[in-house]
Design an enzyme around this catalytic site. Sequence first.
Site, PDB file in Angstrom:
ATOM      1  N   TYR A  89       0.864  -1.185   0.000  1.00 42.12           N
ATOM      2  CA  TYR A  89       0.000   0.000   0.000  1.00 42.12           C
ATOM      3  C   TYR A  89       0.893   1.224   0.000  1.00 42.12           C
ATOM      4  O   TYR A  89       1.852   1.294   0.788  1.00 42.12           O
ATOM      5  CB  TYR A  89      -0.888   0.006   1.245  1.00 42.12           C
ATOM      6  CG  TYR A  89      -1.723   1.254   1.431  1.00 42.12           C
ATOM      7  CD1 TYR A  89      -1.445   2.156   2.464  1.00 42.12           C
ATOM      8  CD2 TYR A  89      -2.797   1.541   0.596  1.00 42.12           C
ATOM      9  CE1 TYR A  89      -2.210   3.295   2.655  1.00 42.12           C
ATOM     10  CE2 TYR A  89      -3.572   2.688   0.781  1.00 42.12           C
ATOM     11  CZ  TYR A  89      -3.275   3.558   1.810  1.00 42.12           C
ATOM     12  OH  TYR A  89      -4.033   4.690   1.996  1.00 42.12           O
ATOM     13  N   ASP A 126       9.403   2.557  -1.035  1.00 39.52           N
ATOM     14  CA  ASP A 126       8.423   3.277  -0.221  1.00 39.52           C
ATOM     15  C   ASP A 126       8.742   2.958   1.248  1.00 39.52           C
ATOM     16  O   ASP A 126       8.339   1.911   1.754  1.00 39.52           O
ATOM     17  CB  ASP A 126       7.000   2.856  -0.596  1.00 39.52           C
ATOM     18  CG  ASP A 126       5.979   3.564   0.261  1.00 39.52           C
ATOM     19  OD1 ASP A 126       4.768   3.368   0.019  1.00 39.52           O
ATOM     20  OD2 ASP A 126       6.371   4.299   1.190  1.00 39.52           O
ATOM     21  N   LYS A 134       5.381   9.572   8.238  1.00 38.78           N
ATOM     22  CA  LYS A 134       5.226   9.046   9.598  1.00 38.78           C
ATOM     23  C   LYS A 134       6.292   9.581  10.553  1.00 38.78           C
ATOM     24  O   LYS A 134       6.245  10.720  11.004  1.00 38.78           O
ATOM     25  CB  LYS A 134       5.195   7.510   9.551  1.00 38.78           C
ATOM     26  CG  LYS A 134       3.964   6.958   8.781  1.00 38.78           C
ATOM     27  CD  LYS A 134       3.918   5.456   8.784  1.00 38.78           C
ATOM     28  CE  LYS A 134       2.881   4.913   7.820  1.00 38.78           C
ATOM     29  NZ  LYS A 134       1.511   4.928   8.367  1.00 38.78           N
TER      30      LYS A 134
HETATM   31  P1  KE4 Z   1      -0.278   8.549   4.409  1.00 41.95           P
HETATM   32  O1  KE4 Z   1      -0.802   9.245   3.189  1.00 41.95           O
HETATM   33  O2  KE4 Z   1      -1.353   7.785   5.145  1.00 41.95           O
HETATM   34  O3  KE4 Z   1       0.540   9.481   5.325  1.00 41.95           O
HETATM   35  O4  KE4 Z   1       0.831   7.480   3.906  1.00 41.95           O
HETATM   36  C1  KE4 Z   1       0.427   6.519   2.966  1.00 41.95           C
HETATM   37  C2  KE4 Z   1       1.372   5.332   3.049  1.00 41.95           C
HETATM   38  C3  KE4 Z   1       2.343   5.194   2.081  1.00 41.95           C
HETATM   39  N1  KE4 Z   1       3.216   4.160   2.113  1.00 41.95           N
HETATM   40  C4  KE4 Z   1       3.177   3.248   3.115  1.00 41.95           C
HETATM   41  C5  KE4 Z   1       4.168   2.132   3.114  1.00 41.95           C
HETATM   42  C6  KE4 Z   1       2.203   3.360   4.138  1.00 41.95           C
HETATM   43  O5  KE4 Z   1       2.166   2.441   5.134  1.00 41.95           O
HETATM   44  C7  KE4 Z   1       1.279   4.414   4.108  1.00 41.95           C
HETATM   45  C8  KE4 Z   1       0.193   4.577   5.139  1.00 41.95           C
HETATM   46  N2  KE4 Z   1       0.084   3.522   6.087  1.00 41.95           N
HETATM   47  C9  KE4 Z   1      -1.255   3.312   6.644  1.00 41.95           C
HETATM   48  C10 KE4 Z   1      -1.167   2.179   7.674  1.00 41.95           C
HETATM   49  N3  KE4 Z   1      -0.922   0.937   7.080  1.00 41.95           N
HETATM   50  C11 KE4 Z   1      -1.818   4.545   7.227  1.00 41.95           C
HETATM   51  C12 KE4 Z   1      -3.044   4.343   8.099  1.00 41.95           C
HETATM   52  C13 KE4 Z   1      -4.265   4.959   7.500  1.00 41.95           C
HETATM   53  O6  KE4 Z   1      -4.446   4.838   6.267  1.00 41.95           O
HETATM   54  O7  KE4 Z   1      -5.025   5.549   8.278  1.00 41.95           O
END
Ligand code: KE4
Length: 429
Positions: free
Chosen positions: A144, A239, A267
Site C-alpha cells: 500500500y 516506499d 510518519k
Molecule cells: P499517508 O498518506 O497515510 O501518510 O501514507 C500513505 C502510506 C504510504 N506508504 C506506506 C508504506 C504506508 O504504510 C502508508 C500509510 N500507512 C497506513 C497504515 N498501514 C496509514 C493508516 C491509514 O491509512 O489511516
Amino acid sequence: MQRVKSDAAFSRACGLIPGGVNSPARAFGAVGGRPVFIERADGAYLFDVDGNRYVDYIGSWGPMILGHRHPAVIAALEAALARGTSYGAPTEAESELAELIVDIVPSVEKVRLVNSGTEATMSAIRLARGYTGRDRIVKFAGDYHGHVDSLLVAAGSSAATLGVPNSPGVTAGTTRDTIVLAYNDVACLTDAMSTHGDEIAAVIVEPVAGNMGCVPASGEFLAALRDITRQHSALLIFDEVMSGFRVALGGAQHRFGVTPDLTTLGKIIGGGLPVGAYGGRTEIMDHVLPAGKVFQAGTLSGNPLAVAAGIATLEQLRGDEQVYKRLESLAARLADGLVEQAERHNVPARVQRVGSMLTLFFHEGAVTDWDSAAACDTDRFAAFFRGMLDRGVYLPCSQFEALFVSLAHSEADIDATIAAAGEVLGELS
Ligand code: KE4
C-alpha cells in the site's frame, strides 16, 4: 471495559464524517465493534474518552517511535509555536530537516518535503515518469502506497481490509499503466521486466511490507529489484513511509544494503505531525519544479510546527546508538512472548518481525506475499483484537497491519501484553 462515551462520540461522528472516521483504517471494520475515541496519549499509553488506558501498539500507525509527548518533541513544538504556525515562505528549519534526511538515508542527496506519505509516493511516481519519459509503473499486490489513484490497485492496508482493491472512482485509464506483480516473486518480476522493461518508469515497493501485515522482502527479491530495474533503466522506488527510521536509522535500505533511486518517507519524520518526503540522487531530484519541470506543490509543505516535531524526533533517534538496540530488544521480547503463548494454547499463529514492527498472523507457515496473507484467519484475528482491547492493549485493528513498539514501552508493558495475549489465546483455542 465500558465505552459509553466512545459509543456516543462515534454516533455523533457518523452523522458528520463518512463512517465516523477520517481514515478507514481506524473504523474497526475488520475487527467488529465500534472504534474507541481517544482523549489523550502519554508515553506508551492511549487514554480513551471513558478514561480507559491502553498500551499503545498503533503509535499513530508508525510515527510515535519515541512514544507520545516526548519532552524533546513537545519543547520543539512549543518553541516553534511561539514563532507562528505557517508562513508560506521558506525557513531554515526545512533545510535542517532536509539535511538530517540527506545525512541519514543512503539514497537521498536531495529531498522535497510534502504533507503525507500519499503525497510522497504520488510525487515520486510523477517524477519517475517525468525523468524517464516512460508511462508504466510496477507495484506489488499487498503493498500500500497511500490513496494514489494509479497505485490503488491490489493495495494492502485498509484497501485490503475493506476488500476494495480497485476503489470506485479510480478509472481504468488511471490504472492502465500500472502492472501488479506478486511480492517476493523473482520469476514474476523477471518475466514482467523482460517483457515490459523498456516501458517501465519505476518499480515501487515496500522493502519491508507493513500493509499486508509485516512481510519482509527476501534478500533475493531485493537484489533482483535493484539489478533488474538498473538493467532496464527503470527507477527503483523504496516506499519507506513505514520502514524509514523504523527498521533502522537509515531504514530498510541501510538495514539490507540495497540503495534505491528514489525513497519516499513519512510518519516518523513528522514526529506525529503531517510530514511526508521524497528524495533521491540530485540528478533525478533536480527535475522537480522549480529546479526542473516536474510539477509538485503544497501550501503547508515544510510547515514550521511539523518540521520542528520531525527534527526533534530524528535528533533523538540519531543521537543515541542504543536506540535501535533497545527497540529490537523490546520488540523481540514481545514477539517471543506471543509465539510462546500461541504454542502453549495450540493456536496456529506466526509472528513476523523486522526491527520494532511486527505482526501476529493467524496462519500456519510463512506469510510471504498477499496470497498467503489473505489466507490468514481474519475472524480469529478479530476475536484476538477485541479480547486484547478489553484487556487494555490497543493493537492495529486489522490482520493486514503491523504493530509498533516504541522507546516509551517498558519490559513491564511488554510482559503485561504477553500475559493478556495468553488469556485471549486461551479463550480462542
Ligand atoms: P499517508 O498518506 O497515510 O501518510 O501514507 C500513505 C502510506 C504510504 N506508504 C506506506 C508504506 C504506508 O504504510 C502508508 C500509510 N500507512 C497506513 C497504515 N498501514 C496509514 C493508516 C491509514 O491509512 O489511516
